[in-house]
Write a protein that holds these residues in place. Structure first.
Motif, PDB file in Angstrom:
ATOM      1  N   ARG A  57      32.871 -39.678  44.485  1.00 49.04           N
ATOM      2  CA  ARG A  57      32.532 -38.350  43.993  1.00 49.04           C
ATOM      3  C   ARG A  57      32.182 -38.405  42.516  1.00 49.04           C
ATOM      4  N   ARG A  58      31.310 -37.506  42.100  1.00 47.37           N
ATOM      5  CA  ARG A  58      31.001 -37.392  40.672  1.00 47.37           C
ATOM      6  C   ARG A  58      30.799 -35.910  40.348  1.00 47.37           C
ATOM      7  N   ARG A  59      31.134 -35.569  39.142  1.00 45.66           N
ATOM      8  CA  ARG A  59      31.050 -34.187  38.688  1.00 45.66           C
ATOM      9  C   ARG A  59      29.614 -33.910  38.252  1.00 45.66           C
ATOM     10  N   VAL A  60      29.021 -32.883  38.829  1.00 50.60           N
ATOM     11  CA  VAL A  60      27.625 -32.553  38.559  1.00 50.60           C
ATOM     12  C   VAL A  60      27.533 -31.105  38.093  1.00 50.60           C
ATOM     13  N   LYS A  61      26.678 -30.891  37.100  1.00 50.89           N
ATOM     14  CA  LYS A  61      26.433 -29.539  36.612  1.00 50.89           C
ATOM     15  C   LYS A  61      24.988 -29.158  36.918  1.00 50.89           C
ATOM     16  N   LEU A  62      24.810 -27.984  37.511  1.00 51.90           N
ATOM     17  CA  LEU A  62      23.479 -27.522  37.868  1.00 51.90           C
ATOM     18  C   LEU A  62      23.204 -26.146  37.271  1.00 51.90           C
ATOM     19  N   ALA A  63      21.958 -25.940  36.885  1.00 52.43           N
ATOM     20  CA  ALA A  63      21.506 -24.604  36.521  1.00 52.43           C
ATOM     21  C   ALA A  63      21.335 -23.784  37.798  1.00 52.43           C
ATOM     22  N   PRO A  64      21.356 -22.462  37.707  1.00 51.39           N
ATOM     23  CA  PRO A  64      21.113 -21.645  38.900  1.00 51.39           C
ATOM     24  C   PRO A  64      19.747 -21.972  39.520  1.00 51.39           C
ATOM     25  N   PHE A  65      19.654 -21.830  40.816  1.00 53.45           N
ATOM     26  CA  PHE A  65      18.396 -22.069  41.522  1.00 53.45           C
ATOM     27  C   PHE A  65      18.377 -21.243  42.789  1.00 53.45           C
ATOM     28  N   ARG A  66      17.280 -21.332  43.534  1.00 58.94           N
ATOM     29  CA  ARG A  66      17.151 -20.619  44.799  1.00 58.94           C
ATOM     30  C   ARG A  66      16.752 -21.604  45.894  1.00 58.94           C
ATOM     31  N   ILE A  67      17.163 -21.316  47.124  1.00 61.86           N
ATOM     32  CA  ILE A  67      16.872 -22.216  48.228  1.00 61.86           C
ATOM     33  C   ILE A  67      16.760 -21.415  49.520  1.00 61.86           C
ATOM     34  N   SER A  68      16.024 -21.927  50.471  1.00 57.89           N
ATOM     35  CA  SER A  68      15.875 -21.243  51.753  1.00 57.89           C
ATOM     36  C   SER A  68      17.178 -21.292  52.546  1.00 57.89           C
ATOM     37  N   HIS A  69      17.474 -20.212  53.242  1.00 59.14           N
ATOM     38  CA  HIS A  69      18.681 -20.180  54.064  1.00 59.14           C
ATOM     39  C   HIS A  69      18.505 -20.960  55.359  1.00 59.14           C
ATOM     40  N   VAL A  70      17.267 -21.342  55.681  1.00 62.11           N
ATOM     41  CA  VAL A  70      16.992 -22.103  56.899  1.00 62.11           C
ATOM     42  C   VAL A  70      15.989 -23.222  56.593  1.00 62.11           C
ATOM     43  N   ALA A  71      15.970 -24.216  57.475  1.00 63.72           N
ATOM     44  CA  ALA A  71      14.914 -25.221  57.418  1.00 63.72           C
ATOM     45  C   ALA A  71      13.591 -24.568  57.792  1.00 63.72           C
ATOM     46  N   CYS A  72      12.501 -25.125  57.317  1.00 59.63           N
ATOM     47  CA  CYS A  72      11.174 -24.597  57.648  1.00 59.63           C
ATOM     48  C   CYS A  72      10.986 -24.621  59.166  1.00 59.63           C
ATOM     49  N   SER A  73      10.630 -23.491  59.728  1.00 62.17           N
ATOM     50  CA  SER A  73      10.474 -23.383  61.181  1.00 62.17           C
ATOM     51  C   SER A  73       9.050 -23.754  61.603  1.00 62.17           C
ATOM     52  N   ASN A  74       8.880 -23.956  62.906  1.00 63.14           N
ATOM     53  CA  ASN A  74       7.547 -24.211  63.436  1.00 63.14           C
ATOM     54  C   ASN A  74       6.620 -23.030  63.185  1.00 63.14           C
ATOM     55  N   ALA A  75       7.149 -21.820  63.286  1.00 64.57           N
ATOM     56  CA  ALA A  75       6.312 -20.646  63.046  1.00 64.57           C
ATOM     57  C   ALA A  75       5.810 -20.612  61.609  1.00 64.57           C
ATOM     58  N   GLN A  76       6.683 -20.924  60.652  1.00 63.36           N
ATOM     59  CA  GLN A  76       6.277 -20.890  59.259  1.00 63.36           C
ATOM     60  C   GLN A  76       5.305 -22.038  58.948  1.00 63.36           C
ATOM     61  N   PHE A  77       5.559 -23.209  59.522  1.00 63.15           N
ATOM     62  CA  PHE A  77       4.655 -24.335  59.290  1.00 63.15           C
ATOM     63  C   PHE A  77       3.288 -24.035  59.910  1.00 63.15           C
ATOM     64  N   ALA A  78       3.275 -23.379  61.062  1.00 61.56           N
ATOM     65  CA  ALA A  78       2.006 -23.020  61.700  1.00 61.56           C
ATOM     66  C   ALA A  78       1.196 -22.071  60.815  1.00 61.56           C
ATOM     67  N   ARG A  79       1.884 -21.163  60.129  1.00 63.70           N
ATOM     68  CA  ARG A  79       1.197 -20.248  59.211  1.00 63.70           C
ATOM     69  C   ARG A  79       0.533 -21.035  58.088  1.00 63.70           C
ATOM     70  N   PHE A  80       1.257 -22.010  57.561  1.00 62.36           N
ATOM     71  CA  PHE A  80       0.710 -22.878  56.512  1.00 62.36           C
ATOM     72  C   PHE A  80      -0.510 -23.642  57.011  1.00 62.36           C
ATOM     73  N   VAL A  81      -0.421 -24.227  58.197  1.00 62.62           N
ATOM     74  CA  VAL A  81      -1.534 -25.003  58.750  1.00 62.62           C
ATOM     75  C   VAL A  81      -2.746 -24.108  58.999  1.00 62.62           C
ATOM     76  N   ALA A  82      -2.506 -22.914  59.521  1.00 63.62           N
ATOM     77  CA  ALA A  82      -3.614 -21.989  59.767  1.00 63.62           C
ATOM     78  C   ALA A  82      -4.323 -21.608  58.479  1.00 63.62           C
ATOM     79  N   ALA A  83      -3.564 -21.512  57.390  1.00 67.15           N
ATOM     80  CA  ALA A  83      -4.141 -21.103  56.112  1.00 67.15           C
ATOM     81  C   ALA A  83      -4.857 -22.232  55.395  1.00 67.15           C
TER      82      ALA A  83
END
Length: 304
Positions: A57-83
């Motif tokens: 273990r090691r002590r890590v300090k991070l600034a605030p950030f944002r992240i998705s609550h889920v992994a990228c879904s097939n529906a979302q990836f399909a939107r990207f591919v279509a675009a």
């Protein structure tokens, strides 16, 4: 279990990916979960796999950030591919690696990487057809058969990024420190299954071993994130260095400057205690950034 560490070219987009319009990028960013900054204990006290370098273990300090609550879904990836018209490496090369236990006729696909007979080279397998010809990508399941470069292409379009490894673990822990899982230290809290990992006698699947599950399956962690253990390995931004991780306090670490692969976090539906119990919140592995497999996807992040 560890993924297939086999280089597959550079995995880059077949054509430059242009960013989405401002409204689309704003809408995607709005869905991210805010993670508070501060210190946390990253890694494990001791590792079963020393080569993974997930301990000490090691002590890590991070600034605030944002992240998705889920992994990228097939529906979302399909939107990207279509675009964008993006073509993944698996599509461009015409094949990807599929777990044999998910194939109706695995003997039809006899080619396997050395020492990994449970993986089969399946012609036509890709994110659209995760088990090869005739299979269908379910909208609410995580996208798989994507390389690290495919994930980066999505991020460029979305105006987002892959989380750093430290950000990923901070968010995955859900506010719990020094625990094995996002919910505590028991694999089956209250005797119930809490994540999508291998239930059979690996590599022989049991009735519950059906591959991926929806991105919102099981209970979320304390920050509202789903499936940070099991389901699919998730690409992160960092390189994987074949050396011990640094000790002592670190501030917003971004990983080594060089390394043989990119880090994946969280384990997958193929992790099992008899072979690869990399389903803990501290677990990590490496794969070539140009290697797509049927058990790896990604989630996105952004600065606060």
């Amino acid at each position: 279990m560890a993924a297939v560490k086999k280089p597959r070219g550079n995995g880059a987009a077949t054509s430059p990916v242009q960013p989405a319009d401002a409204a689309t990028r704003a809408a995607l960013a709005k869905k991210l979960v805010a993670i508070p900054g501060g210190f946390f204990d990253m890694g494990a006290r001791q590792s079963r796999f020393p080569g993974d370098h997930d301990a000490p273990r090691r002590r890590v300090k991070l600034a605030p950030f944002r992240i998705s609550h889920v992994a990228c879904s097939n529906a979302q990836f399909a939107r990207f591919v279509a675009a964008t018209g993006h073509v993944t490496l698996a599509e461009a090369e015409g094949w990807s690696s599929v777990f044999a236990g998910l194939l109706d006729r695995p003997d039809d696909w006899p080619q396997s990487p050395p020492g990994l007979p449970w993986w089969r080279r399946v012609e036509g397998a890709c994110w659209r057809a995760p088990r090869g010809p005739g299979s269908v990508a379910l909208d609410d399941h995580p996208v798989v058969h994507v390389t690290w470069h495919d994930a980066q292409a999505y991020c460029r379009w979305a105006g987002l990024c892959l989380p750093t490894e430290a950000q990923w673990e901070r968010a995955a822990r859900g506010g719990l420190d020094r625990r094995k899982f996002p919910w505590g230290s028991e694999m089956r809290p209250g005797g119930r299954i809490a994540m999508n990992v291998f239930e059979g006698a690996f590599p022989v699947p049991g009735p519950a071993d059906t591959g991926t599950v929806p991105v919102t399956a099981f209970a979320p962690n304390g920050y509202g994130l789903y499936n940070t253990c099991g389901n699919v390995w998730e690409w992160v931004a960092d390189r994987f260095a074949d050396a011990a991780l640094p000790k002592g306090p670190l501030s917003d670490p971004t990983g080594p400057d060089t390394g043989p692969g990119r880090v994946q976090r969280g384990g997958s539906y193929l992790c099992h205690a008899s072979y690869c119990d990399r389903y803990f919140v501290h677990s990590r592995t490496a794969n070539d950034p140009g290697s797509p497999t049927g058990n790896a996807g990604f989630r996105v992040a952004a600065p606060a």
